[in-house]
Design an enzyme around this catalytic site. Structure first.
Site, short mmCIF file in Angstrom:
data_model
loop_
_atom_site.label_atom_id
_atom_site.label_comp_id
_atom_site.label_asym_id
_atom_site.label_seq_id
_atom_site.Cartn_x
_atom_site.Cartn_y
_atom_site.Cartn_z
NE ARG A 112 61.33 -1.05 20.08
CZ ARG A 112 61.28 -2.29 20.57
NH1 ARG A 112 60.52 -3.19 20.02
NH2 ARG A 112 62.00 -2.62 21.64
CD GLU A 211 67.72 -5.79 20.72
OE1 GLU A 211 68.08 -4.77 21.32
OE2 GLU A 211 66.90 -6.60 21.17
NE ARG A 215 64.02 -3.37 17.49
CZ ARG A 215 64.56 -3.32 18.71
NH1 ARG A 215 64.74 -2.16 19.30
NH2 ARG A 215 64.93 -4.44 19.32
CB CYS A 257 65.91 -9.50 22.50
SG CYS A 257 65.70 -9.60 24.29
CB THR A 259 62.33 -8.70 25.85
OG1 THR A 259 63.23 -8.02 24.95
CG2 THR A 259 63.10 -9.38 26.96
NE ARG A 266 61.18 0.97 24.20
CZ ARG A 266 61.26 2.09 24.94
NH1 ARG A 266 60.57 2.20 26.05
NH2 ARG A 266 62.02 3.09 24.57
NE ARG A 295 63.06 0.07 27.88
CZ ARG A 295 63.34 -0.55 26.73
NH1 ARG A 295 63.95 0.10 25.75
NH2 ARG A 295 63.00 -1.82 26.55
CD GLU A 300 67.49 -2.47 26.80
OE1 GLU A 300 67.84 -2.36 25.62
OE2 GLU A 300 67.01 -3.50 27.26
P1 ADP Z 1 63.89 0.77 21.66
O1 ADP Z 1 62.70 1.55 22.06
O2 ADP Z 1 64.12 0.86 20.20
O3 ADP Z 1 63.85 -0.61 22.21
P2 ADP Z 1 65.57 2.37 23.45
O4 ADP Z 1 64.79 2.15 24.67
O5 ADP Z 1 67.05 2.26 23.53
O6 ADP Z 1 65.20 1.42 22.24
O7 ADP Z 1 65.18 3.85 22.90
C1 ADP Z 1 65.75 4.24 21.70
C2 ADP Z 1 65.77 5.74 21.62
O8 ADP Z 1 64.40 6.20 21.52
C3 ADP Z 1 66.36 6.41 22.86
O9 ADP Z 1 67.11 7.54 22.44
C4 ADP Z 1 65.16 6.90 23.59
O10 ADP Z 1 65.42 8.06 24.34
C5 ADP Z 1 64.21 7.23 22.46
N1 ADP Z 1 62.82 7.24 22.89
C6 ADP Z 1 62.12 6.20 23.39
N2 ADP Z 1 60.88 6.60 23.69
C7 ADP Z 1 60.78 7.93 23.35
C8 ADP Z 1 59.76 8.91 23.41
N3 ADP Z 1 58.53 8.63 23.87
N4 ADP Z 1 60.05 10.17 22.98
C9 ADP Z 1 61.27 10.47 22.50
N5 ADP Z 1 62.30 9.58 22.41
C10 ADP Z 1 62.04 8.33 22.83
N1 DAR Z 2 70.36 -6.37 27.88
C1 DAR Z 2 69.75 -7.64 27.60
C2 DAR Z 2 68.46 -7.47 26.74
C3 DAR Z 2 67.22 -7.16 27.51
C4 DAR Z 2 66.06 -6.68 26.68
N2 DAR Z 2 66.47 -5.46 25.88
C5 DAR Z 2 66.67 -5.52 24.57
N3 DAR Z 2 66.41 -6.59 23.85
N4 DAR Z 2 67.16 -4.44 23.97
C6 DAR Z 2 69.47 -8.33 28.91
O1 DAR Z 2 69.39 -9.53 28.91
O2 DAR Z 2 69.34 -7.63 29.89
#
Ligand code: ADP
Ligand code: DAR
Length: 342
Positions: A112, A211, A215, A257, A259, A266, A295, A300
Site C-alpha cells: 500500500r 489516516e 491508501r 504521520c 512514519t 508499506r 505486526r 498495527e
Molecule cells: P496499513 O498497512 O494501511 O498501515 P495496518 O497495518 O493497520 O495498516 O493494516 C491494515 C489492514 O491490512 C489490516 O487488516 C491488516 O491485517 C491487513 N494486512 C496488512 N498486510 C497484509 C497482508 N500481507 N495480507 C493480508 N492482509 C494484510
Molecule cells: N500510533 C502512533 C502512530 C505510529 C505510526 N503508525 C501509523 N501512522 N499508523 C504512534 O505514535 O505510536
C-alpha cells in the site's frame, strides 16, 4: 499552552525530542492553514504509549515544526536532514525472487501507499467541507478506472454493520476508533467522507479519508510480490493522470504521520513462522537486519495468531520502492530459512 509532562516510562519520539527549548521555539507557531503545535502533539500527550506521538495537519507542518519533526524523521527512517528522497515508481527495478514455491509459509501479500491531494490539509487539520470535497474528487476518479482495476466505491456511512465487520475481518477495510488517530483529530465527523473502493476480485482497493486521504492498496493470496507490485504501479499510473498528490523534494509524498513520508509504502506479507515466533531474539535479529517490522494479523497494534505474523518494511523515506521490496524479499527469505532450520 504549557510544556507537557511525560511519564517516566514514556518512550515516544515526541517525548525524546520535544525538549523545553524546542517547545519554547514552537509553542506559538501556526502553519499556513492555522495548525498549531498543540494540535500536532495532542495524540502523543494524551497517549504516552505512542511510538511517535506527533501528526502533521498539513504539508506546512513539516517545515513549521521542523525542530521537532526533523529529529523524529531522522531517527525513525535513518534519514539525514540534508538528504533528499528518491522516488522510483517509473520502472519495475525490483528483481523478484521465488520465496515460497510450495506456498507453505506466505499466506498473502499486500503493498500500500499513502497519498494526500495537493492543496488540502491532512487528516488532523482538514475541515468537514474539505474532507467531503476530497471524497467527491477521489470517488469520481476511482469509479472510471479501467479493466481489472474497475470497481465500486462504498461510503462507510451507507455500509451495513455486518458488511463492515466482514471486510475488516478479511483484512480489506480499516478498523475504526484508533485512539491515536482520535486524539490527533483524524476521526472528526466520522464516518462522513470515509469509504472504501474495491474491484471485483478485491485485489485492488483504496481507503478514502482514513489516516491519509488515500491508501492505495494491491493485495492477493500467496507470495507473488511482483504481481502485487505491478498492479499497484498500474493503478498509480492511472490515478496520477488526474489527481495531483502533495509531494516535497526532500520528504517525498507528504502524509499525516511522519512514519509514512517518502514512498509512503508499506509492503507486507502475512507469513506463518510458528517455530521462529517462539525464538523472539532470533526473530527480531533477522527483521532488524533487513529493516523490517513485525505486526499482528490485523495490522498495527494487533497480535499474531497461530504463529502468523505481518512482516513489512519499517523505513519509507530515503529508500526507493524497489529497495523496500528488496528489503522485504531478502528478509522474508532469511525468515523462511531460519524457520526451516529450527
Ligand atoms: P496499513 O498497512 O494501511 O498501515 P495496518 O497495518 O493497520 O495498516 O493494516 C491494515 C489492514 O491490512 C489490516 O487488516 C491488516 O491485517 C491487513 N494486512 C496488512 N498486510 C497484509 C497482508 N500481507 N495480507 C493480508 N492482509 C494484510
Ligand atoms: N500510533 C502512533 C502512530 C505510529 C505510526 N503508525 C501509523 N501512522 N499508523 C504512534 O505514535 O505510536
Amino acid at each position: 499552552m504549557c510544556y507537557p509532562k511525560f511519564p517516566e516510562e514514556c518512550t515516544s519520539l515526541l517525548s525524546k525530542y520535544l525538549t523545553p527549548e524546542v517547545f519554547d521555539v514552537l509553542k506559538d507557531k501556526r502553519t499556513s492553514t492555522g495548525f498549531t503545535l498543540n494540535q500536532a502533539i495532542r495524540s502523543g500527550v494524551e497517549h504516552p504509549d505512542s511510538g511517535i506521538g506527533v501528526y502533521a495537519g498539513d504539508a506546512d507542518s513539516y517545515p513549521t515544526f521542523a525542530p521537532l519533526m526533523d529529529p523524529i524523521i531522522e531517527e525513525y527512517h535513518g534519514f539525514k536532514p540534508h538528504s533528499c528522497h528518491k522516488i522510483n515508481l517509473k520502472s519495475n527495478h525490483f528483481i523478484p525472487k521465488i520465496l515460497d514455491p510450495e506456498g507453505k509459509y506466505i499466506l498473502s501479500t499486500r503493498i500500500r501507499v499513502g497519498r494526500n491531494l495537493k492543496g488540502y490539509p491532512l487528516g488532523p487539520g482538514i475541515s468537514r467541507e474539505q474532507r467531503l470535497e476530497v471524497a467527491q474528487k477521489v470517488r469520481q476518479v476511482l469509479t472510471v478506472l479501467p479493466d481489472d482495476l474497475s470497481g465500486m466505491f462504498y461510503p462507510l456511512s451507507e455500509m451495513e454493520a455486518s458488511i463492515k465487520r466482514s471486510l475488516i475481518k478479511d483484512h480489506f477495510l480499516f478498523k475504526e476508533g484508533d485512539r491515536f488517530l482520535e486524539a490527533a483529530g483524524v476521526n472528526r465527523h466520522w464516518p462522513e467522507g470515509r469509504g472504501i473502493f474495491h474491484n471485483k476480485d478485491k485485489n485492488f482497493l483504496v481507503w478514502v479519508n482514513e489516516e491519509d486521504q488515500l491508501r492505495i492498496i494491491s493485495m492477493e493470496k500467496g507470495g507473488d510480490i511482483s504481481s502485487v507490485y505491478a498492479r499497484l504501479l498500474k493503478a498509480l499510473r492511472h490515478l496520477e493522470t488526474t489527481l495531483e498528490f502533495e509531494f516535497d523534494e526532500r520528504l517525498g509524498y507528504i502524509t499525516s504521520c511522519p512514519t509514512n513520508l517518502g514512498t509512503a509504502m508499506r509492503a507486507s506479507v502475512h507469513i506463518a513462522l510458528p517455530k521462529l515466533g517462539e525464538r523472539k531474539k532470533q526473530f527480531h535479529r533477522i527483521t532488524k537486519k533487513h529493516h523490517l517490522q513485525i505486526r499482528g494479523i490485523h495490522g498495527e497494534h494487533s497480535t499474531s495468531k497461530e504463529g502468523i505474523y505481518d512482516i513489512s518494511n519499517k523505513r519509507r523515506l530515503g529508500v526507493t520502492e524497489p529497495q523496500i521490496l528488496h528489503d522485504l524479499t531478502e528478509g522474508v527469505y532469511a525468515l523462511i530459512h531460519a524457520e526451516k532450520q529450527i
